[in-house]
Each structure stands twice: as structure tokens, then as C-alpha cells.
Design an enzyme around this catalytic site. Structure first.
Site, short mmCIF file in Angstrom:
data_model
loop_
_atom_site.label_atom_id
_atom_site.label_comp_id
_atom_site.label_asym_id
_atom_site.label_seq_id
_atom_site.Cartn_x
_atom_site.Cartn_y
_atom_site.Cartn_z
N GLU A 1 0.79 -1.29 -0.23
CA GLU A 1 0.02 0.30 -0.07
C GLU A 1 0.89 1.22 -0.15
O GLU A 1 1.85 1.36 0.78
CB GLU A 1 -1.00 -0.06 1.10
CG GLU A 1 -1.75 1.29 1.31
CD GLU A 1 -2.46 1.27 2.72
OE1 GLU A 1 -2.60 2.53 3.17
OE2 GLU A 1 -3.02 0.14 3.01
N GLU B 1 -3.37 10.73 3.47
CA GLU B 1 -4.23 10.36 4.52
C GLU B 1 -4.29 11.34 5.56
O GLU B 1 -3.44 11.54 6.19
CB GLU B 1 -3.45 9.16 4.99
CG GLU B 1 -4.64 8.36 6.17
CD GLU B 1 -3.91 7.04 6.85
OE1 GLU B 1 -4.36 6.68 7.90
OE2 GLU B 1 -2.86 6.51 5.97
#
Length: 578
Positions: free
Chosen positions: A43, A48
């Protein structure tokens, strides 16, 4: 909580630049733009951002994750610099406020340049702010670039390696150097000066060995846009009813997503890195050429030269990279680019062969390193016939699927065959069988025990009661699945030569072993420069060592307690392991 998730139809693979114009939600949720492999093991987080979460809202978290799914283990960089500081926001006016802008939305451009398996670059509004490369990290901190590397590692209760943390909970790093502008040479120098701990995958979750840099990120990744509430966030930062009712504030907005692949150019394109296969194995007199890739793919000068640090074990053709095994041992084979002097290393292991060239007992065929595969087009991808390959084993093996290894055998003889294999529950894989076919002739079929459904990658040794005869020279070894739709997964197959049934112990050579019995390291005196073979009493070869001069050191910790037979140049003696 109502939230949305968009996943791309197409996947991306390095080298690639992925960027989006994002306005994060002004609410206690995570606004995310990220890349994820279909098996949930690799990932890359492009953004984020916790738009209205106290403390977190003033930072942009720049990170990535390397996962082991069972037992679940998560690595991500946790150094302080992974929480990127921007002068536009503060602990009272976070990214949610900035993007919300009292109803007149503003957008931040977030991008990642995934250059190679061990090289990521992160961008905010088109400006490079952080780079992960091999064993070091570069981060823009205010007006200064800092180059750091991890100080140490620890092993968790599941046996997985992680970087060590400081008492404050952040990864413990050393600041190697600084600069006023980003300098790749300084980053490379920091990587070379590091403790050898990868910043991409320090636990080797994605493959590689503990003696070299891990494989890194090599899988195709989906592009994902979503709003989410992770477990840790939900326990203490649940959005209020008023926030949830305000659809104007609680939405993450994305203006556009753009994906760029490098193309050819009329100008000079500099080399950024070279990536060489981490390991290679060959026998004495055998030849192999490690695979390698120069980045970017459109670099103008992709020429590479090769050197060996131990030419007594393996030599290498400076121009072609072809490696020749000279004697048993290991050697570091280094590839160096003509442009930029970028380097990477392949650790070559040469196994002893008493006669001829090629593989000698015992030898291992890693399942994922097959020469070819075939079978039926079903299961994991109905457009592809054969097995699915991972970095360390094969899976999604359906009835009729097979792999083939083209091998050269150095020592003729009778060989034991041992599969490191697993099959899920009988409801998923009824009557699983593994068949070995040598040069087109079936030698045996063996039942594979079923396990629990979730033990699909818990491999155990399965020994065939049937031995096979291998002549010296070229062979094709075919391993085929028979049974239900999903039959088994395979890690590796081990072939070990059977010892002659004549176990009379000769004393023609003056050989002594001390200590004997032993619990660890022992020494064999009088072996001269011979190959030492160690067998079980049933005749299975379990270890092979080459002596140096007149004495050899053997570590028996890898052997089970019991009595073994040591054979040196036809002479047999006993070794007792406690």
C-alpha cells in the site's frame, strides 16, 4: 457513517506518477487517496488526511504500508518526519478548515512518483517533499532537507522484524546530513552509510532475504479514493451528529486524478537507480545471468558493468553479467551503471558438485521459479492457464495446473523427493494429489493432507515414499495438481540423494570430529579440500559442506538430534547431534 469509495478499473505499476487534486472533508474522518495491491499486502498512501481531528488535522501523513496478512502484521514508516508540516495550517486551523474555506472549497495537489520497487517520491502542489529510497529517507523540514536512516530493529511475538521506536513512540533514526535543496546524491550516501535497514520493507514481508535489501514493492496497485474511520480513530474521534448532517462540510471532493508513465524523450534522461535480482544460486561450473532493471525505463544510457567481490567463488563477465560458479561459497555480484554510478548487489550462492556441472544433492526447486506453467484457465484469472506466482510460492493451483523446471543434474543417483506444500479444508479441496512427472513420464502421485481453510500458506514437508532416479544432465521436472478445483499451494520441492545401503564405516582416511557428540558447532579434521556429505541413517542427505585446507566447521543447530553419517571421499563415520 455514510462514506464513499472509488476504485480504479485499471491498475498501475512502476515507474508511474499518480496525482490528484483533493479537497479533504472538514470532519473527524480520514480523507484518503491511495494505492493498494489486490492481495492487500502493498500500500502506498498518497494522502491520508484527518481534516478535523485534533492534533492530526495540522499534518499530512505521508506513508506506505507493507503487510503480512496471517498473522496480521503491519509495517509503515513512523518517523516524526512522516507527519509533514505545512505553514498554511496549524493546530487550530487544520487542513479541513483550509480546504473548506468557509464554503469556497480549495484543493491541494497530492502525488507520488513510484520510481522502482525501492524508490518512492512524494509531492504536494507539484513540489517534492519526501523521498523513500533503499535504506534512507529524505524529507523537507521547513527550508531544510534532512537525510535519515533507521537505527535498529526488533522482532515481535510473531517473529516479524520492525524498526525500533524511541520512548516517544516514533521510529528511532539517525540524521545523516542536511541540504537546502533536495540532493539525491546525499540520499544515496545516507543509504550507503546506514545500518542496512530498508525504509521500504525492513521486515522482508514482500520477499528477499535477511542478507540483502528486501525485494520491495513489485505488484500492480489499484487507485483508491475514499473516506473512512479506522478503529483507532473511531474510539476517540467520532464525528458529531451536526457534522454528519452537514453534507457540504463532511464531503471529500476530488477534482481530477492523473496518471503519468515515463515516455521516450529527445533529451538526456539520467539514470536514477538499478535494481538487480536479490539472490541467485548455481553449481560449480554452472553459468547464470542475474536479471536487472535500470530506472527510469527510458533512461538515455542504460549501460551496466559487473564485478565480483570473491572471484575464487564466482566470476562475472564485466560486460554481460554472466556469472560462473568456481567453488562452493557466496559472492556479491555488483551491477554499476555507467550513468551516475548507481549500484545494486546480487548475492550468489555456489553449491558444490562432485561431478559434472549443474545441481548436486541436496538441491531445492523454488515453486515460483518455474520455467513454465500451464493447465486450465480458471480460478484466479480465467484468461490465464496455469498457476499464480507470488514472491515466495505458487497459489490458485487448480485441477490440471502444473509447473515445469528445466534443470541440469550434476550427480546421477537415486533421489528422495520432499514437497513443502499445503491444501485447505476438504470442503474447498477434496482429494488433493501432487504428481511428479520426469521427462514426460509420471513417476508417482501423492495425496496431500487437508488443513483448515485459513492455513492455505502454512507449508509442511510431505515426503514421497517413492524415490526417483536422475541421470547426470538435462531434465524437465513437472509437478502437476490433481483433485478438486482448488488443489494445493506449493512453496518448494527438495531433492536429496540417497546414501548407499553399504554403511560399513571405513578408516582409510584419518578423520576426526570434535566435539562428538555435539550440540552446535563441531570441527572435522582431516577432510582436506573435499566435499563433506551428511546423511540421516535412512540415507537422506541433509547437509553438504566444503572443507578449507584440512579442517571444516559445521553448524549442526539446523539438524534434529540423532545419529548421522558423515561421508568424505568415500569414507564414512558417525556424528551424534544432541
Amino acid at each position: 457513517i455514510n462514506s464513499g469509495c472509488v476504485t480504479s478499473n485499471a491498475k498501475v505499476l512502476y515507474p508511474v506518477y499518480v496525482e490528484a487534486a483533493v479537497s479533504v472533508a472538514n470532519i473527524s474522518l480520514a480523507s484518503c487517496f491511495w494505492l493498494l495491491s489486490p492481495d492487500d499486502t502493498q500500500e502506498i498512501d498518497i494522502i491520508e488526511n484527518y481534516g478535523n481531528v485534533n492534533w492530526y488535522k495540522q499534518f499530512t501523513h505521508i506513508s506506505h504500508h507493507s503487510f503480512v496478512r496471517n498473522p496480521f502484521t503491519d509495517y509503515q514508516p513512523r518517523d516524526w518526519n512522516s507527519w509533514y508540516v505545512d505553514s498554511r495550517v496549524s493546530n487550530t486551523y487544520g487542513w479541513g478548515d483550509w480546504c473548506w474555506n468557509n464554503g469556497t472549497r480549495r484543493y491541494m495537489r497530492m502525488g507520488v512518483y513510484w520510481i522502482s520497487p525501492k524508490h518512492f517520491e512524494y509531492y504536494i502542489d507539484g513540489e517534492i517533499v519526501r523521498v523513500m529510497y533503499n535504506n534512507a529517507t529524505a524529507t523537507k523540514v521547513g527550508a531544510t532537507w534532512e537525510y535519515t536512516y533507521f537505527n535498529s530493529t526488533y522482532v515481535d511475538g510473531n517473529g516479524k522484524t520492525h524498526p525500533s521506536n524511541t520512548s516517544a513512540g516514533y521510529t528511532d533514526v539517525t540524521k545523516h546530513s542536511t541540504s537546502t535543496t533536495y540532493d539525491f546524491a546525499k540520499l544515496e550516501a545516507a543509504s550507503n552509510a546506514s545500518k542496512g535497514i530498508s525504509v521500504i520493507d525492513p521486515g522482508w514481508f514482500q520477499g528477499g532475504t535477511t542478507t540483502t535489501i528486501p525485494t520491495g514493492f513489485t505488484k500492480e496497485l489499484d487507485i483508491i479514493i475514499n473516506v473512512e474511520s479506522q478503529e483507532w480513530l473511531a474510539t476517540s474521534h467520532t464525528p458529531s451528529d451536526a457534522d454528519l448532517a452537514n453534507s457540504a462540510r463532511n464531503q471529500m471532493k476530488v477534482d481530477w486524478v492523473r496518471v503519468y508513465k515515463p515516455t521516450t524523450s529527445t533529451g538526456n534522461i539520467a539514470v536514477t537507480s538499478v535494481d538487480v535480482a536479490a539472490t541467485a544460486s548455481l553449481a560449480i561450473n554452472e553459468k547464470v545471468t542475474p536479471s536487472y532493471t535500470v530506472y527510469p525505463s527510458n533512461a538515455t544510457n542504460k549501460a551496466v558493468t559487473w564485478t565480483s567481490d570473491n572471484t575464487t567463488v564466482a566470476t562475472v563477465n564485466q560486460a554481460t553479467g554472466e556469472v560462473t560458479g568456481i567453488k562452493a561459497g557466496t559472492a556479491n555480484i555488483t551491477a554499476k551503471t555507467a550513468d551516475g554510478n548507481k549500484t545494486d548487489v546480487c548475492i550468489v550462492t555456489v553449491s558444490a558438485a562432485s561431478t559434472g556441472t549443474g545441481l548436486s544433492s541436496p538441491f531445492t526447486l523454488e515453486a515460483e521459479n518455474y520455467t513454465r506453467t500451464g493447465g486450465i484457465a480458471a480460478g484466479w484469472d480465467e484468461t490465464v492457464a496455469g498457476v499464480k506466482k507470488t514472491t515466495s510460492y505458487i497459489n490458485y493451483v487448480n485441477n490440471g495446473d502444473y509447473i515445469e523446471h528445466d534443470v541440469v543434474i550434476a550427480e546421477a543417483g537415486e533421489y528422495n523427493v520432499q514437497f513443502y506444500i499445503c491444501s485447505p479444508a476438504a470442503t474447498q479441496a477434496p482429494n488433493p494429489m501432487v504428481e511428479l512427472i520426469l521427462d514426460g513420464t509420471s513417476k508417482f502421485s501423492l495425496s496431500v493432507p487437508n488443513k483448515a481453510l485459513d492455513e492455505w500458506n502454512t507449508f509442511t514437508a510431505l515426503t514421497s515414499p517413492t524415490k526417483i532416479n536422475l541421470t547426470a544432465g538435462s531434465h524437465t521436472i513437472k509437478i502437476k495438481a490433481n483433485g478438486g478445483e482448488w488443489v494445493w499451494n506449493l512453496d518448494r520441492t527438495v531433492f536429496s540423494k540417497t546414501l548407499s545401503t553399504n554403511l560399513n564405516f571405513s578408516t582409510t582416511k584419518q578423520i576426526s570430529i570434535f566435539p562428538n557428540p555435539t550440540k552446535g558447532v563441531c570441527y572435522i579434521h582431516g577432510a582436506e579440500n573435499n566435499i563433506i556429505h551428511i546423511y540421516t541413517l535412512s540415507g537422506v542427505e541433509v547437509l553438504q559442506v566444503v572443507s578449507n585446507n584440512n579442517q571444516a566447521q559445521i553448524n549442526t543447530s539446523q539438524l534434529q538430534p540423532g545419529v548421522y553419517i558423515v561421508v568424505i571421499d568415500g569414507t564414512k563415520t558417525k556424528l551424534i547431534v544432541q
